[in-house]
Design an enzyme around this catalytic site. Structure first.
Site, PDB file in Angstrom:
ATOM      1  N   SER A 112       0.832  -1.206   0.000  1.00  0.00           N
ATOM      2  CA  SER A 112       0.000   0.000   0.000  1.00  0.00           C
ATOM      3  C   SER A 112       0.862   1.251   0.000  1.00  0.00           C
ATOM      4  O   SER A 112       1.864   1.315   0.711  1.00  0.00           O
ATOM      5  CB  SER A 112      -0.912  -0.005   1.230  1.00  0.00           C
ATOM      6  OG  SER A 112      -1.675   1.188   1.301  1.00  0.00           O
TER       7      SER A 112
ATOM      8  N   CYS B  97      -8.840   0.752  10.387  1.00  0.00           N
ATOM      9  CA  CYS B  97     -10.020   0.197   9.719  1.00  0.00           C
ATOM     10  C   CYS B  97     -11.065  -0.289  10.714  1.00  0.00           C
ATOM     11  O   CYS B  97     -12.206  -0.530  10.355  1.00  0.00           O
ATOM     12  CB  CYS B  97      -9.619  -0.959   8.804  1.00  0.00           C
ATOM     13  SG  CYS B  97      -8.555  -0.440   7.448  1.00  0.00           S
TER      14      CYS B  97
END
Length: 379
Positions: free
Chosen positions: A198, A322
């Site tokens: 990422s 998250c």
């Protein structure tokens, strides 16, 4: 501002922002367009793939540009499951995976797949013996993260790769989002078939990422359309994002090579000072990743501590960004068997190469004062 939440996201590097702006301005055409500008844009996309492949020491056709870790993990896990379900519906993962792996596996259970969630020891490490015993004739995938995003555990992925390679029809996926730029991985030598990365964890941009897919690996695409990215990820390519991702990758690899000792010294100082504070329990293993330190102050709600520090322009976190809006206990700390009190009060400091010891000194000073202040209120 003292920013100590780098595992959630990092501040974009100025050179990354510059490359994104330049490409957006000059190469805005669709790479699939047949006119000259589209052709030039496609050439730049291919060049970005070649550069990423060179850095990662793989082949350009093994690079798939994605929007980040969650998409990469879902493409890898569901792509294998749907493509190879005819010869097996068993997948092995661990109890402490990132939500984008853990929940992806949970979703596959609804489609008839059987998932083995390997337990971990007190340091958050899976047992190699248990993993090997869990492999069956119908096992099609092992998905184990390299570095845990909450407590910094480093999994023995090289050994897992060696085991996976004994089974030619078995694929091995590694979530390398937290390890990228901190702990080197040799994708080919470790026997990894799929690897997720990422951009925004390495001073790149949100919405950028890479999924490494070895040549032997076939995936069922989750998106259908224009057959971009080797027919694995249809949709007009985010060229500026891809170029920015490669720039961030190049910069972080240089820093990993040159500044590892700095990160080691920061982490050692932080751990030693936290150990001196009465009431603080350290959850991160002693030989974990250098940039993550997880600790608890049983009896103190983590969101209250984060709010107090935030008012003083100091930013830390609880667990995965998250899942941090869910204010229950940490699934990861619980899985390590560290107890409900530590699990409910876990805090995380995550460092970058830009942090300094002076920042940690200020944080520790304010943190100790906050503990004292909250204990007085509770009395």
């Amino acid at each position: 501002m003292i920013y100590l939440d780098n595992s959630a996201t990092t501040k974009p590097h100025p050179e990354v922002l510059k490359s994104f702006q330049q490409v957006s301005d000059k190469f805005f055409a669709n790479p699939s367009s047949i006119h000259h500008l589209g052709g030039e844009t496609e050439k730049l996309l291919l060049k970005a793939k070649q550069q990423a492949a060179q850095i990662l020491q793989v082949d350009p056709e093994e690079i798939i540009f994605t929007s980040g870790g969650t998409e990469g993990n879902n493409i890898a896990i569901k792509g294998i499951a749907l493509q190879h379900q005819g010869r097996g519906k068993h997948i092995i993962t661990s109890e402490i995976e990132h939500p984008s792996v853990y929940e992806a596996c949970k979703s596959l259970e609804q489609l008839g797949f059987e998932i083995t969630y390997l337990p971990v020891d007190q340091n958050g490490v899976v047992s190699i013996e248990e993993l090997e015993k869990s492999i069956r004739n119908d096992t099609i995938l092992i998905s184990i993260m390299h570095v845990n995003n909450e407590i910094g555990t480093i999994q023995p992925i090289k050994k897992i790769g060696e085991i996976a390679n004994k089974y030619p029809k078995l694929f091995f996926h590694v979530d390398h989002v937290q390890g990228l730029g901190k702990i080197p991985v040799d994708l080919k030598r470790y026997g990894i078939d799929l690897c997720t990365m990422s951009g925004h964890k390495i001073n790149g941009l949100k919405g950028t990422g890479i999924l490494y897919k070895s040549k032997r690996t076939k995936l069922f695409p989750l998106f259908h359309g224009g057959e971009q990215e080797g027919n694995v990820r249809s949709g007009t390519e985010n060229l500026a994002g891809a170029v920015a991702m490669v720039k961030a990758l190049r910069l972080i690899q240089e820093r990993q090579k040159n500044e590892k000792n700095k990160l080691y010294n920061l982490q050692r100082y932080l751990r030693e000072e936290l150990e001196k504070i009465e009431g603080v329990e350290i959850n991160s293993p002693p030989h974990g990743a250098l940039h993550i330190m997880n600790f608890s102050v049983p009896g103190i709600k983590p969101e209250v501590m984060i709010h107090i520090l935030g008012e003083q322009d100091i930013y830390i976190s609880t667990k995965s960004a998250c899942s941090s809006k869910h204010l229950d206990e940490s699934r990861i700390v619980t899985a390590c068997g560290l107890g409900i009190e530590r699990s409910k009060s876990a805090l995380r400091v995550s460092l970058s190469y830009d942090n300094t010891q002076e920042e940690l000194e200020i944080f520790l000073n304010k943190f100790k004062k906050a503990i004292q202040q909250l204990k007085e209120v509770m009395e």
